[in-house]
Design an enzyme around this catalytic site. Structure first.
Site, short mmCIF file in Angstrom:
data_model
loop_
_atom_site.label_atom_id
_atom_site.label_comp_id
_atom_site.label_asym_id
_atom_site.label_seq_id
_atom_site.Cartn_x
_atom_site.Cartn_y
_atom_site.Cartn_z
N ASP A 78 1.03 -1.24 0.04
CA ASP A 78 0.04 0.08 0.12
C ASP A 78 0.92 1.24 -0.05
O ASP A 78 1.16 1.74 1.16
CB ASP A 78 -0.94 -0.09 1.27
CG ASP A 78 -1.91 1.06 1.22
OD1 ASP A 78 -2.03 1.88 0.38
OD2 ASP A 78 -2.51 1.11 2.22
N TRP A 79 1.25 1.46 -1.17
CA TRP A 79 2.20 2.81 -1.21
C TRP A 79 1.42 3.84 -2.17
O TRP A 79 1.32 3.87 -3.25
CB TRP A 79 3.22 2.37 -2.20
CG TRP A 79 4.46 1.63 -1.47
CD1 TRP A 79 4.42 1.08 -0.14
CD2 TRP A 79 5.58 1.09 -1.84
NE1 TRP A 79 5.32 0.22 0.28
CE2 TRP A 79 6.20 0.31 -0.89
CE3 TRP A 79 6.13 1.25 -3.21
CZ2 TRP A 79 7.32 -0.38 -0.90
CZ3 TRP A 79 7.56 0.66 -3.44
CH2 TRP A 79 8.02 0.14 -2.19
N GLU A 80 0.76 4.80 -1.36
CA GLU A 80 -0.16 5.79 -2.02
C GLU A 80 0.18 7.26 -2.24
O GLU A 80 -0.44 8.17 -2.60
CB GLU A 80 -1.37 5.78 -1.37
CG GLU A 80 -2.28 4.41 -1.20
CD GLU A 80 -3.44 4.44 -0.49
OE1 GLU A 80 -4.41 4.96 -0.88
OE2 GLU A 80 -3.75 3.91 0.67
N GLU A 81 1.38 7.47 -1.64
CA GLU A 81 1.81 8.99 -1.43
C GLU A 81 2.29 9.40 -2.85
O GLU A 81 1.76 10.75 -3.14
CB GLU A 81 3.18 8.93 -0.69
CG GLU A 81 3.04 8.54 0.82
CD GLU A 81 1.98 9.32 1.51
OE1 GLU A 81 1.64 10.38 1.41
OE2 GLU A 81 1.13 8.76 2.20
N ARG A 85 0.03 15.73 -4.46
CA ARG A 85 1.38 15.17 -5.12
C ARG A 85 2.20 15.89 -5.86
O ARG A 85 3.59 15.39 -6.28
CB ARG A 85 0.89 13.97 -5.87
CG ARG A 85 0.15 12.84 -5.04
CD ARG A 85 -0.19 11.66 -5.93
NE ARG A 85 -0.81 10.51 -5.33
CZ ARG A 85 -1.33 9.57 -5.86
NH1 ARG A 85 -1.38 9.39 -6.76
NH2 ARG A 85 -1.75 8.78 -5.13
#
Length: 417
Positions: free
Chosen positions: A127-130, A142
């Site tokens: 879970d890498w959402e940055e 972003r």
């Protein structure tokens, strides 16, 4: 010990990256429902037993968030994921091109080695959402990653003109992001080759923020589709896909099925990229509505879990946060919802999917709507428990089987996804 063992593991992994491992196998069931809710406290602290197994829901031992049936790695739990905190603090360099990739892979390998047993065969979700690995996908908050990448390029290439520095920022970010995500998957698959490795919320769809106009179609945004096509390398490196079908709080219920359908259809589209057989698609379903905290209603379950099964997904992952087990009262609320609403529906759908698989596909494939837009076609048992009519469904054969009803064996490893 970490610094000694990590590089050794990575070296062994690197030697195996070209081994040509076949896709991992999924448990032999046409539709799986997995529990990714940190509910261990309910029984351990408050004595409230959640009968997940009896309801056909796959959970980790003790109902822990991380375990041997499935696991999820958040941004601070695997390797050295680079990102900016809420106040702009750079973690692990902040941007992918500032990260020492070898150190990240060494730590990730060490953590996988010590957290998952060698035979691990469940979903393993990153879970890498940055940030988005494509430059154009980093809009809104972003944009900080674009600005930081430009500053990085100005520092590394001070003699270039601004336009060339911007190009270096763009290419440097995308190349480093790809290497980070691709190599992390390769290391993970080499260490635990039977796991279903992939990234949460990929592929995206971009269909959740349209206005509430009556002409809402649910179709994915054209720019998002184009970015998904560019991410061919990510689909080729993954062994499962985990799109999100969290129901938007402001979207009218009449549009829920279109929202879910188009998200899943995009996942099915990219699931074929770089693979002889499509990747399994396991959609993430949130148990509660984000703003109100209310549990999903019966109709919400039909339009999320039911649509996923009817379209031919391998399953769904049920997600919830710590608030669901924060007190004895909350645990009893969760228990009652499980027993009265969620559990009976899960039993109905999973049994219907199994029955259709055996009746139409010789048990060697899963049923999926012939016409994805046939909104009334579901894999449901009748209220008296009798089997439904599966004429609206065709067979999607598991690996190793072919034919209209999956009756023809084909050489190659058997896969029951």
């Amino acid at each position: 010990m970490t610094t000694q063992l990590g590089p050794a593991l990575v070296l062994g992994v690197a030697l195996c990256l070209g081994c040509g491992q076949p896709l991992p196998q999924v448990p032999e069931r046409p539709f799986s429902v997995l529990w990714n809710v940190p509910s261990a406290h309910c029984e351990a602290r408050f004595g409230v037993h959640l009968p997940l197994n009896a309801l056909g829901i796959i959970a980790n031992r003790g109902q822990h968030f991380h375990g041997q049936n499935m696991t999820i790695f958040y941004k601070n739990q695997l390797g050295l994921y680079p990102y900016f905190g809420p106040r702009g603090t750079a973690h692990n360099g902040g941007i992918p091109q500032a990260l020492p990739l070898d150190r990240h892979l060494a730590l990730a390998a060490y953590q996988i080695h010590h957290s998952l047993r060698p035979g691990f065969a469940g979903p393993a979700v990153l879970d890498w959402e940055e940030w988005c690995p494509l430059w154009a996908g980093n809009w809104g908050r972003r944009r900080a990653y674009q600005a930081a990448s430009w500053a990085w390029a100005q520092q590394v290439f001070p003699d270039l003109d601004p336009q060339e520095q911007l190009y270096k920022a763009y290419t440097g970010f995308e190349q480093a992001a790809r290497a980070l995500m691709e190599d992390t998957l390769r290391v993970a698959q080499a260490l635990r080759p039977h796991g279903l490795w992939g990234f949460y919320h990929y592929p995206a769809c971009g269909n959740g923020w349209h206005s509430m106009a009556s002409n809402y179609t649910g179709r994915c945004h054209a720019a998002t589709l184009a970015r998904n096509t560019q991410l061919h390398w990510l689909w080729a490196a993954s062994s499962a896909l985990f799109p999100s079908i969290y129901l938007p709080p402001r979207l009218p219920p009449a549009h829920h099925q279109a929202f879910v359908r188009h998200r899943l259809e995009e996942a099915f589209r990219v699931a074929l990229v770089g693979h002889r057989h499509p990747l399994p698609v396991l959609a993430y379903v949130r148990l509660t509505h984000r703003r109100s905290g209310r549990f999903l209603s019966q109709d919400d379950l039909v339009q999320s879990i039911g649509v996923s099964a009817a379209l031919g997904a391998a399953g769904v992952v049920l997600w919830g946060d710590l608030s669901l087990s924060s007190s004895e009262e909350e645990c009893w609320h969760l228990h009652d919802y499980l027993v009265d609403t969620l559990g009976p529906y899960v039993i109905n759908v999973t049994r219907a999917a199994m029955a259709c698989s055996h009746q139409r596909c010789h048990g060697h494939g899963r049923c999926a709507r012939r016409d994805p837009g046939q909104m009334e076609a579901f894999l449901h048992l009748w209220p008296d428990g009798s089997l439904g009519d599966w004429k609206s469904f065709s067979c999607h054969c598991y690996w190793g089987w072919a034919g209209p009803t999956c009756q023809e064996p084909r050489p190659g490893p058997k896969e029951a996804v």
